[in-house]
Design a protein around this motif. Structure first.
Motif, PDB file in Angstrom:
ATOM      1  N   LEU A 165       0.827  -1.193   0.000  1.00 53.73           N
ATOM      2  CA  LEU A 165       0.000   0.000   0.000  1.00 53.73           C
ATOM      3  C   LEU A 165       0.868   1.252   0.000  1.00 53.73           C
ATOM      4  CD1 LEU A 165      -3.078   0.555   0.146  1.00 53.73           C
ATOM      5  CD2 LEU A 165      -2.793   0.851   2.606  1.00 53.73           C
ATOM      6  N   GLY A 166       0.481   2.226  -0.832  1.00 54.43           N
ATOM      7  CA  GLY A 166       1.238   3.467  -0.914  1.00 54.43           C
ATOM      8  C   GLY A 166       0.933   4.407   0.234  1.00 54.43           C
ATOM      9  N   HIS A 167       1.372   5.633   0.116  1.00 49.01           N
ATOM     10  CA  HIS A 167       1.183   6.626   1.169  1.00 49.01           C
ATOM     11  C   HIS A 167       0.119   7.638   0.753  1.00 49.01           C
ATOM     12  CE1 HIS A 167       4.666   5.112   3.297  1.00 49.01           C
ATOM     13  NE2 HIS A 167       5.336   5.146   2.171  1.00 49.01           N
ATOM     14  N   GLY A 168      -0.576   8.180   1.729  1.00 50.41           N
ATOM     15  CA  GLY A 168      -1.571   9.197   1.454  1.00 50.41           C
ATOM     16  C   GLY A 168      -2.704   8.645   0.617  1.00 50.41           C
ATOM     17  N   ASP A 169      -3.039   9.345  -0.460  1.00 50.20           N
ATOM     18  CA  ASP A 169      -4.161   8.945  -1.307  1.00 50.20           C
ATOM     19  C   ASP A 169      -3.755   7.940  -2.377  1.00 50.20           C
ATOM     20  OD1 ASP A 169      -5.911  10.548   0.029  1.00 50.20           O
ATOM     21  OD2 ASP A 169      -5.661  12.262  -1.316  1.00 50.20           O
ATOM     22  N   LYS A 170      -2.491   7.550  -2.416  1.00 55.58           N
ATOM     23  CA  LYS A 170      -2.027   6.691  -3.485  1.00 55.58           C
ATOM     24  C   LYS A 170      -2.169   5.231  -3.085  1.00 55.58           C
ATOM     25  CE  LYS A 170       1.875   6.113  -6.657  1.00 55.58           C
ATOM     26  NZ  LYS A 170       1.960   4.651  -6.544  1.00 55.58           N
ATOM     27  N   VAL A 171      -2.612   4.391  -4.009  1.00 55.81           N
ATOM     28  CA  VAL A 171      -2.671   2.957  -3.762  1.00 55.81           C
ATOM     29  C   VAL A 171      -1.900   2.249  -4.868  1.00 55.81           C
ATOM     30  CG1 VAL A 171      -4.900   2.765  -4.941  1.00 55.81           C
ATOM     31  CG2 VAL A 171      -4.131   0.946  -3.444  1.00 55.81           C
ATOM     32  N   VAL A 240      -8.902   6.181  -0.835  1.00 62.08           N
ATOM     33  CA  VAL A 240      -7.904   6.630  -1.808  1.00 62.08           C
ATOM     34  C   VAL A 240      -8.570   7.496  -2.867  1.00 62.08           C
ATOM     35  CG1 VAL A 240      -6.390   4.631  -1.499  1.00 62.08           C
ATOM     36  CG2 VAL A 240      -8.200   4.552  -3.225  1.00 62.08           C
ATOM     37  N   ASP A 241      -7.753   8.222  -3.604  1.00 63.69           N
ATOM     38  CA  ASP A 241      -8.244   9.046  -4.697  1.00 63.69           C
ATOM     39  C   ASP A 241      -8.944   8.173  -5.740  1.00 63.69           C
ATOM     40  OD1 ASP A 241      -8.081  11.666  -6.346  1.00 63.69           O
ATOM     41  OD2 ASP A 241      -7.255  10.117  -7.674  1.00 63.69           O
TER      42      ASP A 241
END
Length: 277
Positions: A165-171, A240-241
């Motif tokens: 899993l990425g950070h913030g809104d990023k997946v 996420v976005d």
């Protein structure tokens, strides 16, 4: 467990997914019942049986003198289960509407209580365990199945499905995001790793076994992450976005379209033990 607390309730794809899931894991269930021993004449319950669950396995295991009760809170699931029971000709199976968090089944009435993949999506493990123990006769067996996602992978690698899993809104990977979605909704996606402790806390000396299946190219169970993502779309977009999620889903579709791609399932963790007499 009300219909609203089960995240996947109300989705047409869920009935088909649960029957596919039951068929995929039926051999593992049969091997577990072989380990538990002879069930002829037993009274057993499959808690949260969905559209199939262990109903066929348990019907065979208890034989004509035994009785199987399958429960679910979702009427559409039970309707599908009834069709399955009728088609299979399982006269020793009864289906009952029942809520695992407020069960109305008779206490101490079952020789075997089974539940699969209930704590992971629903959480509230201690409450579920208390219900299972209440239904179990002294000397009876409790058998729970949960998943550990760490073996869930695809070959050749499929980054849109299993990257961390990425950070913030990023997946970067869909499977880690699905775990986060269940966790946000109150589930416990890591519960398989604590099952031995849960059993011991309940006064049951546990046994454990685990299975992973290899899925050949084109197997429908390879698409499980995308099936989950469709059902949980709104929840995923709260994490996420949306545009980034759409790109991830499109890439996952392309990865699964590779005619040579196969995969390994998540690990099915089976834990069982006898309630003290």
């Amino acid at each position: 467990m009300t219909e609203n607390t089960y995240l996947l309730a109300g989705h047409d794809s869920e009935l088909a997914r649960l029957q596919l899931q039951s068929r995929v894991w039926e051999p593992a269930g049969r091997r577990l019942l072989d380990r538990i021993g002879d069930g002829q004449g037993a009274q057993v319950v499959d808690v949260g049986c969905g559209s199939m669950g262990w109903l066929r396995l348990l019907s065979e295991w208890v034989g004509p003198d035994g009785e199987v009760v399958g429960t679910d809170v979702d009427e559409s699931m039970l309707a599908a289960a009834k069709t399955f029971v009728d088609d299979e000709g399982l006269p020793n199976v009864t289906l009952v509407t029942d809520d695992v968090f407020a069960s109305e089944l008779e206490p101490s009435s079952f020789d075997l209580v089974h539940a699969r993949f209930l704590i992971g999506p629903l959480g509230r493990g201690p409450e579920q365990m208390a219900t299972h123990l209440r239904l179990l006769r002294p000397g009876g067996t409790l058998a729970l199945e949960e998943l550990d996602s760490r073996s869930w992978t695809f070959l050749p690698p499929a980054p849109a499905l299993v990257s961390p899993l990425g950070h913030g809104d990023k997946v970067d990977g869909l499977i880690p995001l699905l775990s986060e979605a269940f966790r946000k909704a109150g589930g416990d996606p890591d519960c398989a790793t604590t099952q031995l402790e849960v059993f011991r806390d309940a006064g049951i000396e546990p046994h454990a076994r685990a299975e992973v299946q290899a899925l050949p190219p084109g197997h429908p169970y390879l698409r499980l992450p995308l099936v989950f993502a469709t059902a949980l779309d709104g929840l995923l977009r709260s994490l996420v976005d949306g545009d980034d999620l759409d790109r991830t889903l499109a890439q996952a579709e392309r990865e699964l379209a590779d005619p040579g791609r196969w995969g390994l399932t998540f690990t099915l963790v089976q834990t069982w033990g006898q309630r003290q007499a």
